[in-house]
Design an enzyme around this catalytic site. Structure first.
Site, PDB file in Angstrom:
ATOM      1  CD  GLN A  65      -3.096   5.317  -4.131  1.00  0.00           C
ATOM      2  OE1 GLN A  65      -3.593   5.994  -5.024  1.00  0.00           O
ATOM      3  NE2 GLN A  65      -2.946   5.782  -2.906  1.00  0.00           N
ATOM      4  CE1 TYR A  94      -4.504  -4.535   3.684  1.00  0.00           C
ATOM      5  CE2 TYR A  94      -2.110  -4.539   3.562  1.00  0.00           C
ATOM      6  CZ  TYR A  94      -3.341  -4.713   2.968  1.00  0.00           C
ATOM      7  OH  TYR A  94      -3.406  -5.040   1.652  1.00  0.00           O
ATOM      8  CB  SER A 146      -7.907  -0.883  -3.399  1.00  0.00           C
ATOM      9  OG  SER A 146      -7.084  -0.842  -2.263  1.00  0.00           O
ATOM     10  NE  ARG A 157      -4.295  -1.752   1.397  1.00  0.00           N
ATOM     11  CZ  ARG A 157      -5.491  -1.796   1.968  1.00  0.00           C
ATOM     12  NH1 ARG A 157      -5.734  -1.091   3.039  1.00  0.00           N
ATOM     13  NH2 ARG A 157      -6.431  -2.550   1.456  1.00  0.00           N
ATOM     14  CG  ASP A 185      -4.527  -2.403  -3.602  1.00  0.00           C
ATOM     15  OD1 ASP A 185      -4.755  -3.625  -3.517  1.00  0.00           O
ATOM     16  OD2 ASP A 185      -4.527  -1.655  -2.612  1.00  0.00           O
TER      17      ASP A 185
END
Length: 519
Positions: free
Chosen positions: A124, A224, A130, A119, A127
Site C-alpha cells: 500500500q 479490482y 491510490s 493491491r 501504490d
C-alpha cells in the site's frame, strides 16, 4: 549508486522527488542528482534540493545515473541517454504502451512501473494510483463547486432558504471515497454507488447514503472490480441515469486497468439532467465514463450540462501530488535497499517487486504472474464452488442453521445473566438494590451510545475508555484486601481486566499517533 531526478515535460507538473524525499534517499546511502528546474512546477526551487543534499546537474548527467526516477514515461531522446543496465522507476501504463516496453527491453533497461503495484497490504505504501487518486477525488469536488455556480451547503437566511446541493458519486474506490468525504464536508447531500456491495459501510462512514446496484459484483483476483456483463451493465446504467437526473453534481470514477473506461452515462442520460448540472469525469484520461466526454476539455451540452474532462486532476495539486509520489518512490527504494548501503537489490522472488518489474536484463517481464489478493474472497461473498443452484441453496441452509444456533446461544446467555442477576439481588442487602438499577441503566445507555459511534471514531474511542478503565482499576485495588473473600476475588478479576484494557488502549493509541509522526 546515483539516483537521477530529471525535469518533467511541460504538461507534467509533478516532480518525482521533493527536498524531503531527497533527504530520505541520501539516508538510504544513495547519491542524488537533480536536474535544474525539476521542481519548478510543484514550487520546489533548486536551492531547496541543494540544501537537502542533492547535486544540481544537467539533463544528460541525470539520465545517465544508475537509477532514474520520473513522474512520467520517458521520451525517446531520454532513453538514448540512459546506460544499459540502468534502472528506471516511473509511471508507465505498460498495458497501453507495448512499443515503449520493447524499446526498454532492447536497451537493456530494468523498468519498474509504479502504476501496476499489486493491491496487497504490504504494498500500500508504494501504490501510486491510490495516493494520487486520493488527491484527484478532492480536486474533483473543487472543480465541481467552481462550475456549479451555487453553494454546496444549504442555508436559511432572512431573505429565504435553499437546500444543499445533491452530489452523486459513481464508484467508491480511493478517489470516490475522497470525493464523498470532501462533498460531505462542504455540506452537500451525497449519495454513492459501487459494484462491490461490501463498500456500503465505507460510504456510510463518510456521511453519504449508499445506493446499491441491481446486481452485486465480486472483486477480481487482482483486487479490482470485475467488468460487468451486458445485462448487468444495462441495469446499472439505468440506475445511474435515474440518480443523475436527480443530482446537481455527478462524479464518475470507474476505470478498468489496461482498458478503455466503461461508459456509464449515455447521451440520453445526460440530456435528462437538469440545466446547470455538472459531471466530473475522472476517467477522462482513458476515454471517459460518459458518451459526451472530451478528454482534456470542459464542454457544455445544449441542455446546459457541464462535463469536465480533465485528465490529471491530481496534477492540479502539484505540491501535494509530488510529495505523495515522492514518498511512494522512497518507500520502494527502502524495500529495494534493505541494508541502506546505497546499493539497489532487485529481488524478483518478492511478489511485489516481480509484479512491477516490466523489463529486466533484456527480457520482457510484462505481464507479471497473477497475485491472489485477500480482497478477492471476503466474508459473505460467494465462492467459485457456489456457482450452481444446489451449492447456493446448501450455503443458505448452512447460514440459516448458523443463525438459529446463534439466536439459541443468545437466549441461553440472556437467561443465565438473568439468573445471576436475580441471585445477586437476593443475597444483596435491600439498601444496595438501587445500585443494580443504576448498573442496568448504565449498561443499556452505554450500549446504545457506543453502538452509534461511527467506525471512523473507534480508535479514538479506545483512548477515551482508558480513563474509565483507570477509575475501575483504582476502585478494584482498594477492595482487593476486603475481608469478604467473594468481594476480594471480584476485585482481583476487575484489576486484571482493567489492566489489560488500559495496556491495550495505550498500545492502540500509540499506533494511531505513530501514523502522524515524521520519520
Amino acid at each position: 549508486m546515483r539516483i537521477g531526478v530529471p525535469r518533467e515535460p511541460a504538461d507534467q507538473p509533478r516532480a518525482a522527488a521533493t527536498p524531503q524525499t531527497v533527504e530520505r534517499m541520501i539516508r538510504l546511502g544513495y547519491e542524488v542528482l537533480v536536474e535544474r528546474g525539476a521542481g519548478e512546477g510543484a514550487q520546489f526551487p533548486d536551492d531547496a534540493y541543494a540544501a537537502a543534499g542533492a547535486e544540481l546537474a544537467g539533463g544528460a548527467r541525470v539520465w545517465g545515473c544508475e537509477v532514474v526516477v520520473s513522474a512520467s514515461a520517458p521520451a525517446e531522446e531520454h532513453l538514448a541517454l540512459m546506460n544499459r543496465g540502468a534502472v528506471l522507476i516511473c509511471r508507465l501504463d505498460p498495458a497501453r504502451r507495448p512499443e515503449l516496453l520493447e524499446a526498454l527491453r532492447e536497451r537493456g533497461i530494468t523498468c519498474l512501473a509504479l502504476d501496476v503495484v499489486p493491491r496487497v497490504s504490504r504494498a500500500q505504501s508504494l501504490d501510486v494510483l491510490s495516493s494520487q487518486a486520493n488527491l484527484a477525488g478532492y480536486r474533483a469536488v473543487i472543480e465541481a463547486a467552481s462550475h456549479l455556480g451555487r453553494l454546496f451547503s444549504g442555508q436559511v437566511t432572512a431573505a429565504g432558504k435553499f437546500p444543499p446541493a445533491s452530489v452523486y458519486v459513481i464508484g467508491a474506490g480511493v478517489a470516490g471515497l475522497s470525493a464523498i468525504g470532501t462533498a460531505c464536508s462542504l455540506g452537500a447531500q451525497v449519495r454513492g454507488s459501487d459494484v462491490r456491495p461490501e463498500v456500503a459501510d465505507q460510504v456510510r462512514s463518510m456521511g453519504a447514503q449508499f445506493v446499491p446496484l441491481p446486481s452485486a459484483q465480486e472483486v477480481s483476483s487482482d483486487g479490482y472490480a470485475k467488468e460487468m456483463d451486458a445485462d448487468q451493465a444495462a441495469a446499472a446504467n439505468a440506475l445511474y441515469a435515474r440518480q443523475a437526473a436527480e443530482s446537481d453534481v455527478v462524479i464518475t470514477t470507474a476505470a478498468i486497468p489496461g482498458r478503455r473506461a466503461p461508459v456509464l452515462l449515455d447521451r440520453a442520460a445526460i440530456e435528462a439532467m437538469r440545466p446547470g448540472s455538472v459531471i466530473i469525469d475522472m476517467a477522462a484520461a482513458t476515454g471517459g465514463n460518459t458518451e459526451l466526454t472530451v478528454p482534456g476539455e470542459v464542454v457544455t451540452t445544449a441542455g446546459g450540462v457541464t462535463i469536465v474532462g480533465h485528465t490529471d486532476l491530481a496534477g492540479m495539486l502539484p505540491a501535494q501530488a509530488s510529495q505523495l509520489y515522492g514518498r511512494n518512490i522512497v518507500n520502494l527504494l527502502g524495500l529495494l535497499t534493505p541494508a541502506k548501503d546505497g546499493a539497489l537489490a532487485l529481488d524478483l522472488d518478492d511478489e511485489v517487486v516481480r509484479a512491477i518489474t516490466v523489463t529486466h536484463d533484456g527480457e520482457l517481464m510484462w505481464p507479471p504472474p497473477p497475485i491472489q489478493v485477500s480482497a478477492a474472497q471476503g466474508p459473505g461473498r460467494p465462492t467459485e464452488a457456489a456457482d450452481d443452484a444446489a451449492s447456493q441453496e446448501a450455503a443458505r441452509e448452512a447460514a440459516r442453521a448458523a443463525q438459529a444456533r446463534s439466536r439459541s446461544r443468545q437466549w441461553l446467555g440472556l437467561a443465565a445473566a438473568c439468573l445471576v442477576a436475580a441471585a445477586l439481588v437476593l443475597v444483596t442487602p435491600p439498601a444496595a438494590t438501587s445500585h443494580y438499577i443504576v448498573l442496568m441503566l448504565s449498561v443499556i445507555l452505554g450500549f446504545h451510545v457506543i453502538s452509534n459511534v461511527t467506525p471512523a471514531l473507534h480508535t479514538p474511542l479506545m483512548s477515551v475508555t482508558n480513563a474509565i478503565s483507570g477509575i475501575i482499576l483504582v476502585g478494584a485495588i482498594s477492595q482487593v484486601g476486603n475481608p469478604h473473600p467473594f468481594i476480594s476475588a471480584i476485585s482481583l478479576i476487575a484489576v486484571v481486566l482493567a489492566t489489560i484494557n488500559i495496556v491495550g488502549g495505550f498500545a492502540v493509541t500509540h499506533r494511531m499517533l505513530a501514523m502522524f509522526t515524521k520519520d
